[in-house]
Design an enzyme around this catalytic site. Structure first.
Site, mmCIF file in Angstrom:
data_model
loop_
_atom_site.group_PDB
_atom_site.id
_atom_site.type_symbol
_atom_site.label_atom_id
_atom_site.label_comp_id
_atom_site.label_asym_id
_atom_site.label_seq_id
_atom_site.Cartn_x
_atom_site.Cartn_y
_atom_site.Cartn_z
ATOM 1 N N SER A 198 -67.017 -21.422 -44.849
ATOM 2 C CA SER A 198 -66.638 -21.079 -46.216
ATOM 3 C C SER A 198 -65.281 -20.383 -46.246
ATOM 4 O O SER A 198 -64.916 -19.685 -45.298
ATOM 5 C CB SER A 198 -67.708 -20.158 -46.799
ATOM 6 O OG SER A 198 -67.535 -19.998 -48.181
ATOM 7 N N TYR A 210 -62.402 -15.296 -60.994
ATOM 8 C CA TYR A 210 -60.962 -15.511 -60.968
ATOM 9 C C TYR A 210 -60.552 -16.376 -62.163
ATOM 10 O O TYR A 210 -61.367 -16.668 -63.041
ATOM 11 C CB TYR A 210 -60.547 -16.087 -59.619
ATOM 12 C CG TYR A 210 -60.869 -15.140 -58.478
ATOM 13 C CD1 TYR A 210 -60.408 -13.821 -58.496
ATOM 14 C CD2 TYR A 210 -61.665 -15.527 -57.414
ATOM 15 C CE1 TYR A 210 -60.715 -12.928 -57.480
ATOM 16 C CE2 TYR A 210 -61.985 -14.646 -56.388
ATOM 17 C CZ TYR A 210 -61.505 -13.345 -56.432
ATOM 18 O OH TYR A 210 -61.822 -12.465 -55.430
#
Length: 361
Positions: free
Chosen positions: A22, A182
């Site tokens: 990841s 975000y």
């Protein structure tokens, strides 16, 4: 053969197994440039046997960095340092991927081990932008500037330019970061977006930035390589986005050319009180997205045990498992997983320099 160690083909790219590293922010760059730390950090996971190795959230513009020490690909000079990494990953059998991001209102902060707090403009920080003038809260109280339509177009152009640089750097798997509070997630979630123009209000308006940005990148990213997204599919907060919303969004992204969804969650506010922390707690959501949106998925979050990961693949809940903290604890997790699952040729998960010695034991 354990399902976890079956090959996975997406477009013209073949992963040697279903294990992916990841994207993990390292807060170790200078003006966006990757360095020896990133080469060793990412390279060791390729040597350890992962099929896909993702570079951390990499900013498409200087103000899109989470911290001044974040990875970036907003300069042409960034290409060669990243190319050095992608070459090494490929040399050792992993597909090199990169995640493109803009931090929005969660930008201009100190490193986690320095408090993870907003940095004042006069102390090395910068003005932050977001869909609306809504602070994140908690340790991040700074109010962002509401983006104009011109700002939105500029950011979308920066995503396109960054995608071109990622291709020039040799990456074969591109992920757009639509998660974790975000910028793109801020447009998507009504908890962060109270705009009254075409980018706010209704579901169709709130997903407009995501779809437009994706479509613009899709035009410049080769069809032979996967174009994927990481999405917070639920905010876990009343009034936020839900898995129902995300099933529909992913259907539309798929129609625009999305190849796989990296299923994630939350982080649109500091409130994590409703997150049902437990081993593999995001696997059911990934399974639902995979089934109802008819698209391959990847999922992580407290997947630590080889049998747990193998079951998720075998039972068709997901196509890839994304490992983060477990890969930090053990870069050779794929080899140890192969041993646990009884994979006959487990040593071959390792590079020949190691495998030949292991076989002699």
């Amino acid at each position: 053969m354990a399902s976890l160690f079956q090959e996975f083909r997406l477009k013209d790219v073949v992963l040697r197994n279903r294990i992916a590293v990841s994207p993990m922010c390292q807060y170790s760059s200078d003006n966006g440039f990757p360095n020896d730390w990133h080469l060793v950090h990412l390279g060791s996971r390729a040597v350890g046997g992962a099929g896909l190795v993702m570079v951390e959230a990499t900013a498409i513009s200087p103000e899109g960095r989470i911290s001044p020490a974040d990875s970036g690909i907003y300069l042409d000079d960034h290409v060669e340092p990243f190319a050095r990494i992608s070459r090494f990953l490929k040399q050792h059998g992993a597909v090199p991927g990169i995640q493109l991001a803009h931090a929005g209102r969660k930008a201009s902060v100190t490193k986690p081990w320095e408090g993870n707090k907003h940095i004042d403009t006069g102390e090395g920080g910068w003005d932050i932008i977001a869909p609306s003038v809504i602070p994140f809260g908690g340790n991040l109280p700074k109010a962002p500037k509401e983006m104009t339509v011109q700002d939105i177009a500029r950011i979308q152009e920066s995503f396109v330019a960054a995608a071109k640089r990622a291709l020039a750097a040799g990456f074969e798997w591109l992920e757009l970061h639509y998660a974790h509070g975000y910028l793109a997630h801020e447009f998507y979630s009504p908890l962060a977006n109270n705009r009254t123009d075409i980018y706010g209000g209704s579901f169709e308006n709130r997903i407009r930035f995501l779809l437009e940005t994706f479509t613009a990148v899709r035009k410049v990213w080769p069809e032979r390589f996967p174009l994927t997204g990481r999405l917070s599919v639920t905010d876990w907060i009343e009034g936020g986005v839900t898995v129902d919303d995300s099933v529909e969004l992913v259907r539309r992204l798929k129609a625009a050319g999305l190849d796989l969804l990296d299923v994630s969650h939350g982080s649109i506010t500091p409130d994590i009180s409703k997150v049902p922390w437990a081993p593999g707690f995001m696997i059911p959501a990934a399974s639902r997205i995979r089934r109802e949106s008819a698209i391959p998925t990847a999922v992580g979050w407290q997947i630590t045990e080889p049998r747990q990961a193998d079951d998720a693949i075998r039972d068709q809940h997901t196509d890839l498992v994304m490992l983060a903290r477990e890969m930090l604890r053990d870069p050779y997790w794929p080899y140890h997983a192969a041993l646990t699952l009884g994979v006959e040729k487990a040593p071959e998960v390792l590079p020949i320099q190691y495998a030949r010695a292991v076989k002699k034991r």
